[in-house]
Design a protein around this motif. Structure first.
Motif, PDB file in Angstrom:
ATOM      1  N   HIS A  73     -77.379  98.011  55.719  1.00  0.00           N
ATOM      2  CA  HIS A  73     -78.615  98.779  55.609  1.00  0.00           C
ATOM      3  C   HIS A  73     -79.843  97.883  55.720  1.00  0.00           C
ATOM      4  CE1 HIS A  73     -76.303 102.373  54.622  1.00  0.00           C
ATOM      5  NE2 HIS A  73     -75.527 101.565  53.917  1.00  0.00           N
ATOM      6  N   PRO A  74     -81.013  98.453  55.982  1.00  0.00           N
ATOM      7  CA  PRO A  74     -82.224  97.650  56.176  1.00  0.00           C
ATOM      8  C   PRO A  74     -82.517  96.745  54.977  1.00  0.00           C
ATOM      9  CG  PRO A  74     -82.615  99.912  56.856  1.00  0.00           C
ATOM     10  CD  PRO A  74     -81.267  99.891  56.201  1.00  0.00           C
ATOM     11  N   ILE A  75     -83.021  95.569  55.254  1.00  0.00           N
ATOM     12  CA  ILE A  75     -83.294  94.621  54.177  1.00  0.00           C
ATOM     13  C   ILE A  75     -84.417  95.126  53.275  1.00  0.00           C
ATOM     14  CG2 ILE A  75     -85.017  93.179  55.357  1.00  0.00           C
ATOM     15  CD1 ILE A  75     -83.341  90.751  54.163  1.00  0.00           C
ATOM     16  N   THR A  76     -85.284  95.988  53.809  1.00  0.00           N
ATOM     17  CA  THR A  76     -86.337  96.559  52.971  1.00  0.00           C
ATOM     18  C   THR A  76     -85.743  97.415  51.846  1.00  0.00           C
ATOM     19  OG1 THR A  76     -86.533  98.324  54.627  1.00  0.00           O
ATOM     20  CG2 THR A  76     -88.167  96.534  54.709  1.00  0.00           C
ATOM     21  N   PHE A  77     -84.624  98.087  52.134  1.00  0.00           N
ATOM     22  CA  PHE A  77     -83.961  98.858  51.073  1.00  0.00           C
ATOM     23  C   PHE A  77     -83.380  97.921  50.026  1.00  0.00           C
ATOM     24  CE2 PHE A  77     -80.029 100.775  49.328  1.00  0.00           C
ATOM     25  CZ  PHE A  77     -80.624 101.781  48.585  1.00  0.00           C
ATOM     26  N   TYR A  78     -82.830  96.802  50.465  1.00  0.00           N
ATOM     27  CA  TYR A  78     -82.285  95.824  49.504  1.00  0.00           C
ATOM     28  C   TYR A  78     -83.397  95.309  48.594  1.00  0.00           C
ATOM     29  CZ  TYR A  78     -79.609  91.901  47.649  1.00  0.00           C
ATOM     30  OH  TYR A  78     -78.968  91.016  46.807  1.00  0.00           O
TER      31      TYR A  78
ATOM     32  N   ASP B  88     -71.824  86.981  57.682  1.00  0.00           N
ATOM     33  CA  ASP B  88     -72.297  86.136  56.589  1.00  0.00           C
ATOM     34  C   ASP B  88     -73.794  85.860  56.696  1.00  0.00           C
ATOM     35  OD1 ASP B  88     -69.897  85.960  55.330  1.00  0.00           O
ATOM     36  OD2 ASP B  88     -69.427  83.922  55.962  1.00  0.00           O
ATOM     37  N   TRP B  89     -74.341  85.967  57.902  1.00  0.00           N
ATOM     38  CA  TRP B  89     -75.786  85.770  58.042  1.00  0.00           C
ATOM     39  C   TRP B  89     -76.540  86.831  57.253  1.00  0.00           C
ATOM     40  CZ3 TRP B  89     -79.946  88.556  60.028  1.00  0.00           C
ATOM     41  CH2 TRP B  89     -81.134  87.837  60.159  1.00  0.00           C
ATOM     42  N   TYR B  90     -76.041  88.062  57.277  1.00  0.00           N
ATOM     43  CA  TYR B  90     -76.652  89.118  56.467  1.00  0.00           C
ATOM     44  C   TYR B  90     -76.621  88.734  54.990  1.00  0.00           C
ATOM     45  CZ  TYR B  90     -76.381  92.531  60.359  1.00  0.00           C
ATOM     46  OH  TYR B  90     -76.523  93.200  61.539  1.00  0.00           O
ATOM     47  N   THR B  91     -75.450  88.308  54.512  1.00  0.00           N
ATOM     48  CA  THR B  91     -75.290  87.966  53.098  1.00  0.00           C
ATOM     49  C   THR B  91     -76.202  86.818  52.698  1.00  0.00           C
ATOM     50  OG1 THR B  91     -72.969  88.638  53.279  1.00  0.00           O
ATOM     51  CG2 THR B  91     -73.600  87.417  51.305  1.00  0.00           C
ATOM     52  N   LEU B  92     -76.306  85.826  53.559  1.00  0.00           N
ATOM     53  CA  LEU B  92     -77.180  84.682  53.287  1.00  0.00           C
ATOM     54  C   LEU B  92     -78.618  85.139  53.108  1.00  0.00           C
ATOM     55  CD1 LEU B  92     -76.905  81.584  53.062  1.00  0.00           C
ATOM     56  CD2 LEU B  92     -77.501  81.435  55.472  1.00  0.00           C
ATOM     57  N   GLN B  93     -79.061  86.092  53.927  1.00  0.00           N
ATOM     58  CA  GLN B  93     -80.412  86.619  53.811  1.00  0.00           C
ATOM     59  C   GLN B  93     -80.593  87.410  52.509  1.00  0.00           C
ATOM     60  OE1 GLN B  93     -83.068  87.221  56.974  1.00  0.00           O
ATOM     61  NE2 GLN B  93     -82.556  85.076  56.665  1.00  0.00           N
ATOM     62  N   LEU B  94     -79.591  88.193  52.137  1.00  0.00           N
ATOM     63  CA  LEU B  94     -79.685  88.945  50.883  1.00  0.00           C
ATOM     64  C   LEU B  94     -79.709  88.003  49.686  1.00  0.00           C
ATOM     65  CD1 LEU B  94     -77.332  92.033  51.446  1.00  0.00           C
ATOM     66  CD2 LEU B  94     -79.714  91.705  52.120  1.00  0.00           C
ATOM     67  N   ASN B  95     -78.918  86.933  49.738  1.00  0.00           N
ATOM     68  CA  ASN B  95     -78.953  85.936  48.670  1.00  0.00           C
ATOM     69  C   ASN B  95     -80.347  85.334  48.529  1.00  0.00           C
ATOM     70  OD1 ASN B  95     -76.253  86.282  48.073  1.00  0.00           O
ATOM     71  ND2 ASN B  95     -75.563  84.442  49.124  1.00  0.00           N
ATOM     72  N   THR B  96     -80.999  85.110  49.651  1.00  0.00           N
ATOM     73  CA  THR B  96     -82.355  84.556  49.623  1.00  0.00           C
ATOM     74  C   THR B  96     -83.316  85.507  48.918  1.00  0.00           C
ATOM     75  OG1 THR B  96     -81.980  83.309  51.664  1.00  0.00           O
ATOM     76  CG2 THR B  96     -84.274  83.737  51.067  1.00  0.00           C
ATOM     77  N   VAL B  97     -83.203  86.800  49.227  1.00  0.00           N
ATOM     78  CA  VAL B  97     -84.046  87.806  48.578  1.00  0.00           C
ATOM     79  C   VAL B  97     -83.819  87.801  47.073  1.00  0.00           C
ATOM     80  CG1 VAL B  97     -84.446  90.293  48.306  1.00  0.00           C
ATOM     81  CG2 VAL B  97     -84.258  89.304  50.588  1.00  0.00           C
ATOM     82  N   MET B  98     -82.556  87.848  46.657  1.00  0.00           N
ATOM     83  CA  MET B  98     -82.238  87.893  45.224  1.00  0.00           C
ATOM     84  C   MET B  98     -82.767  86.659  44.506  1.00  0.00           C
ATOM     85  SD  MET B  98     -80.777  89.644  42.759  1.00  0.00           S
ATOM     86  CE  MET B  98     -79.563  90.783  43.441  1.00  0.00           C
ATOM     87  N   ARG B  99     -82.528  85.497  45.072  1.00  0.00           N
ATOM     88  CA  ARG B  99     -82.968  84.241  44.439  1.00  0.00           C
ATOM     89  C   ARG B  99     -84.496  84.181  44.329  1.00  0.00           C
ATOM     90  NH1 ARG B  99     -80.372  81.205  47.553  1.00  0.00           N
ATOM     91  NH2 ARG B  99     -82.087  80.735  48.987  1.00  0.00           N
ATOM     92  N   GLU B 100     -85.178  84.557  45.403  1.00  0.00           N
ATOM     93  CA  GLU B 100     -86.640  84.492  45.403  1.00  0.00           C
ATOM     94  C   GLU B 100     -87.244  85.498  44.426  1.00  0.00           C
ATOM     95  OE1 GLU B 100     -88.764  82.393  47.014  1.00  0.00           O
ATOM     96  OE2 GLU B 100     -86.960  81.280  47.585  1.00  0.00           O
TER      97      GLU B 100
END
Length: 493
Positions: free
Chosen positions: A389-394, A434-446
């Motif tokens: 799903h869109p990263i904006t939703f995450y 995994d590129w998707y997951t790496l980006q989501l991890n970045t959002v969570m950490r930040e």
């Protein structure tokens, strides 16, 4: 999304990923794992434990021409198969077709370098395109059940999905039943059943996957060019002992950042560089959980932790909550030490087998119902099911969780709160890269960077450098090391 314009700007900066300045549709212009190479810079006859080696990756296309821009997704590690030892290396993009990796030499003996191209920059460009679109790569089923004529029962299964973004529904017009969560404002839609009203939605389950790739994109995204080892300096590196050692670790607590590397495997045991990780036997696990209520929230990767504790903590028993064995919710209790462990999946969207829709709660809502205190340990993860799903939703989901975590810490500051990052997965495709997951991890950490009292437990390195093939559900040897690290935060030495 529930965040300020300024924070969204900071997130976009953190998520920035280089790539071609125009859409590439020709396979021969994309990065080739066959022609790309890596080399060890200034290789010496021997090194000492604690020293680093530098790796240079040079990307070339299928015509063997040097690439002039970055964006390739490489993974690198140092390993010794006999010693069951490995360490993760972070790839730094020079944005000109070359990449640098610094690898720590943490063990005595021999080592070798391994580098693989997970995705070319052209594939990442495609991943980014569909991550930012509202194209429904994942569908879901809504199971409606209700009364029919003459005391019969009617069952209908329809397609469901998230309502999100400027375009809103994935179906147009007056198509759907809408279910809006009061607190998170998330809207779930299901096609309107033909015979039953919207009030009769009972169960949820995963549906089909829909591939959005056109013919040119499919050619670039071929699996033959995905997750492929590249050639390079495979010489054995000799590492001599170092009497100075690497240093001692402080006790595990909130506020610690994750270095690179965060640790390394040796004899299949994770040696952490974050803090003093302990090895817990069964008795020590039981003692650590004494008088604790553990709340595991998220997906099947936290369920793996529940199952590991269930198997290894003496005297603990799973209660029969009359729920699916893998879908949950689940609860286990140990009466002697007064320990309770809960596990619950997060709310939709969720790709699980058929289960009651009422058992799917948003993580923020569940945290709002936890009193907290020194006996409470709240652990959550949300990544694997949000990659569709869109990263904006995450960002929206994480903002709501953050709001609930902040409120919990205000009312019960002694509560232990642990965020588990997303781990690497087995599939490397348009659906679950995994590129998707790496980006989501970045959002969570930040987004949790400035929240005091929260522990960010990054399992990315632990799951991506082990010798066992990557899987969204890591093997028991990795889960065991994750749980030891987890308990090191719950009961720091």
């Amino acid at each position: 999304m529930g965040i300020s314009v300024e924070e969204w700007g900071r997130l976009q900066k953190a998520l920035d990923w280089p790539g071609p300045d125009q859409e590439i549709t020709q396979l021969n212009l994309s990065t080739s794992p066959v022609h790309s190479t890596f080399s060890i810079v200034g290789l010496k006859k021997s090194y000492k434990v604690g020293e680093n080696i530098s790796i240079l990756i040079t990307a070339r296309d299928h015509n063997n021409n040097l690439k002039t821009y970055g964006g390739d997704f490489y993974k690198a590690k140092l390993f010794n198969s006999k010693l069951k030892a490995s360490v993760y290396g972070e790839v730094v993009d020079h944005r000109n077709g070359t990449y640098a990796v610094t690898l720590l030499l943490p063990w005595e003996g021999q080592s070798q370098v391994f580098v693989r191209l997970e995705h070319s920059s052209e594939v990442v460009q495609i991943l980014k395109k569909y991550r930012d679109s509202s194209f429904p790569r994942s569908h879901y089923n809504g199971h409606f059940e209700g009364p029919g004529i003459n005391n019969t029962k009617i069952s209908e299964v329809v397609q469901c999905n998230l309502k999100w973004g400027a375009e809103g529904s994935w179906r147009k017009g007056d198509c759907c039943c809408e279910y809006k969560d009061i607190k998170t404002k998330t809207v779930w839609q299901c096609e309107r059943p033909k015979k039953l009203s919207c009030d009769y939605l009972v169960h949820h389950s995963m549906g089909n996957l829909e591939n959005p790739l056109n013919s040119a994109e499919k050619q670039i995204f071929t699996m033959k060019l995905t997750n492929v080892a590249i050639t390079g300096d495979t010489q054995v590196i000799t590492v001599l002992p170092n009497t100075a050692g690497i240093g001692t670790m402080e006790r595990c607590r909130s506020g610690l950042t994750t270095p690179v590397p965060a640790g390394f495997y040796f004899s299949d045991v994770w040696e952490s560089f974050v803090c003093n990780a302990q090895q817990f036997n069964s008795t020590q696990m039981g003692k650590c959980l004494e008088n604790k209520i553990i709340y595991l929230l998220g997906d099947s990767t936290t369920r793996q932790w529940f199952e590991y504790l269930e198997k290894n903590v003496p005297g603990i028993k799973r209660m029969d909550l009359h729920t699916p064995r893998t879908g949950g919710p689940l609860m286990a209790v140990e009466l002697k030490n007064n320990s309770i462990i809960h596990w619950r999946p997060h709310g939709v969207p969720l790709r699980f087998t058929k289960m009651l829709i009422t058992d799917l709660h948003y993580i923020g809502n569940d945290i709002d119902e936890i009193a907290g205190g020194p006996h409470a340990v709240v652990i959550f993860t949300i990544a694997a099911h949000l990659v569709f799903h869109p990263i904006t939703f995450y960002v929206h989901e994480v903002a709501k969780i953050r709001q609930s975590v902040a409120a919990l810490l205000r009312r019960a500051p002694e509560t232990t709160i642990i965020i588990k990052s997303g781990n690497t997965g087995g599939q490397k495709n348009i659906f679950q890269s995994d590129w998707y997951t790496l980006q989501l991890n970045t959002v969570m950490r930040e987004m949790f960077r400035d929240i005091d009292g929260v522990i960010y437990f990054d399992v990315w390195q632990m799951t991506s450098c082990h010798y066992i093939t990557e899987n969204v559900h890591p093997e028991p040897v990795i889960i065991g090391n994750e749980v030891n690290m987890l308990l090191s935060y719950v009961c720091p030495a």
